[in-house]
Design an enzyme around this catalytic site. Sequence first.
Site, mmCIF file in Angstrom:
data_model
loop_
_atom_site.group_PDB
_atom_site.id
_atom_site.type_symbol
_atom_site.label_atom_id
_atom_site.label_comp_id
_atom_site.label_asym_id
_atom_site.label_seq_id
_atom_site.Cartn_x
_atom_site.Cartn_y
_atom_site.Cartn_z
ATOM 1 N N SER A 146 28.112 36.615 40.277
ATOM 2 C CA SER A 146 29.465 37.146 40.096
ATOM 3 C C SER A 146 29.652 38.363 40.991
ATOM 4 O O SER A 146 28.721 38.822 41.651
ATOM 5 C CB SER A 146 29.697 37.526 38.631
ATOM 6 O OG SER A 146 28.925 38.669 38.337
ATOM 7 N N LYS A 147 30.877 38.894 40.948
ATOM 8 C CA LYS A 147 31.240 39.988 41.857
ATOM 9 C C LYS A 147 30.281 41.177 41.764
ATOM 10 O O LYS A 147 30.061 41.879 42.733
ATOM 11 C CB LYS A 147 32.672 40.453 41.561
ATOM 12 C CG LYS A 147 33.707 39.419 41.993
ATOM 13 C CD LYS A 147 34.799 40.055 42.844
ATOM 14 C CE LYS A 147 35.661 39.021 43.543
ATOM 15 N NZ LYS A 147 36.571 38.316 42.615
ATOM 16 N N ARG A 148 29.709 41.373 40.572
ATOM 17 C CA ARG A 148 28.846 42.566 40.468
ATOM 18 C C ARG A 148 27.561 42.400 41.287
ATOM 19 O O ARG A 148 26.823 43.349 41.506
ATOM 20 C CB ARG A 148 28.574 42.909 38.996
ATOM 21 C CG ARG A 148 27.519 42.117 38.329
ATOM 22 C CD ARG A 148 27.474 42.369 36.837
ATOM 23 N NE ARG A 148 26.828 41.244 36.201
ATOM 24 C CZ ARG A 148 25.516 41.125 36.086
ATOM 25 N NH1 ARG A 148 24.729 42.058 36.552
ATOM 26 N NH2 ARG A 148 25.001 40.053 35.518
ATOM 27 N N GLY A 167 27.781 41.501 44.375
ATOM 28 C CA GLY A 167 28.253 41.623 45.754
ATOM 29 C C GLY A 167 29.191 40.475 46.058
ATOM 30 O O GLY A 167 29.884 39.985 45.161
#
Length: 496
Positions: A262-264, A266
């Site tokens: 996921s976005k966390r 990167g």
Amino acid sequence: MSFVPNSVRVRIAPSPTGNLHVGTARTALFNYLFAKGQGGTFILRVEDSDQERSKEAYVHNIFDSLRAIGIEWDEGPDVGGPKGPYSQMKRLPLYQEYANKLVDAGLAYKAYETSEELTAQREAAVQSGEQDYKYQRPTPEVLAEQQANPTRQPSIRFAVPADRGHVVYQDLVRGEVSIDSNLAGDFVILKSDGTPTYNFAVVIDDMLMEISHVIRGEDHISNMPRQIMLYEALDSLNLLKSPMPAFAHVGMILAPDRSKLSKRHGATAVSDFVAQGYLPEAFCNYMALLGWSPPEGKEIATLDGFARQFKLEKIAHSPAIFERDKLNWFNGQYIRQMTPDTFFAIAKPFLSAEFDLAQYDKPTLVMMLDAVRNNLTTLSDISETVDYFFKTDVVQNSEMVQSVLMTEEGQNVLATFERDFLPKADFSSPEALATTMKDFIESQKPLKTKAVMWPIRVALSGRTHGADLSKTLYILGTDRVKDRIASARQRVVSSS
Ligand code: GLU
């Protein structure tokens, strides 16, 4: 590449609710490799029936990202094809037609609850301690009462057969899979606004588009009972236009901490990776190995090369871990494989964003980039790697620079270089400079090569590693070289 043509038809069906995610891109790639390897057809279908979250900009991003990684489709919204339209919002009459047929046959029914009533139903179930809430089909009396209320626009729910029990199917990746159909409850197939739900649209589309194999992420296994029951219902009414496809559910892509990528962690969109300086081909090559390994063992290959070897049975059902280091390795390999001219063309946008390139001609820029590419991981490292060719003040007072330049030995090398090398060096080619450099190093014995080269390199670039020294001299040219050597000497004298 020549393949035996057959009727393999596969599809990627992205929902345009975000930029192309690496998971969807990998699924697209597996479908593409399978289609090409079998002489089949690869279809792109846009699942845009979630009108609130779907955006045209995402459609463009998905198309562009797929094409950037080398995936072209044989049928799709923009290229057309015999089984279109290929966007769900253009297919609404088809879903309505089939939903109505199911209603007419008593296999589905109109349901009238508002979303508030459904929420209340769910909350009441939770409060009374029910573990897995499922929709309660109204009694015939209640249904009749609801149908008499003309102010409500109904949705259509599929009537899950009470005695269906476990749905069992053979997954081409995971073998036999069995799931209890009764966990589902009667589910909505057509919403009150006339748009289909995912499970219904996917079945109608796959059937009408004559999809032979559905290859997708394992997060869709839980949808299998609903989809299989819909195929069975259509079949029982002789409405099935093509056989139910074979299914292959691929393991997910996880982050190194084994959580969902996921976005966390990167970047997650293909376009983000490309913006970060990953070559689309390298990225695609790396993705092919997320959950599949080429039987011939060669990890770097073209899509055609992989397609020849691609077998669904060889797809891993365990999750694949997305490893940046491995991706970096692939990117480095691709950077080094290119011709210098191609590399220049690809790298130029990253460079011109930072520097004024006009001070060098094209052949010199090509040589400059060629001289540093062995040290690169991504294209966005380029500016930092070549900045000393563009900056004027390259020698910073770092500890490393001082320890090389502020010694008597380093100073002597620079003085001798200025006195003996520069006046006679032939700056007309890197080769000529290399010969003079060799003689110079020889003349400095017993000093070691490194002890001679480091002060010169640091004076010219502010660092101990970089492009080949004779190329560095050539690219900088006589004037810049003279200035930098002189300034390195002065700087040291004034700061010591
Ligand atoms: N739109 C669905 C998704 O993006 C497609 C799933 C499928 O392939 O059936 O997950």
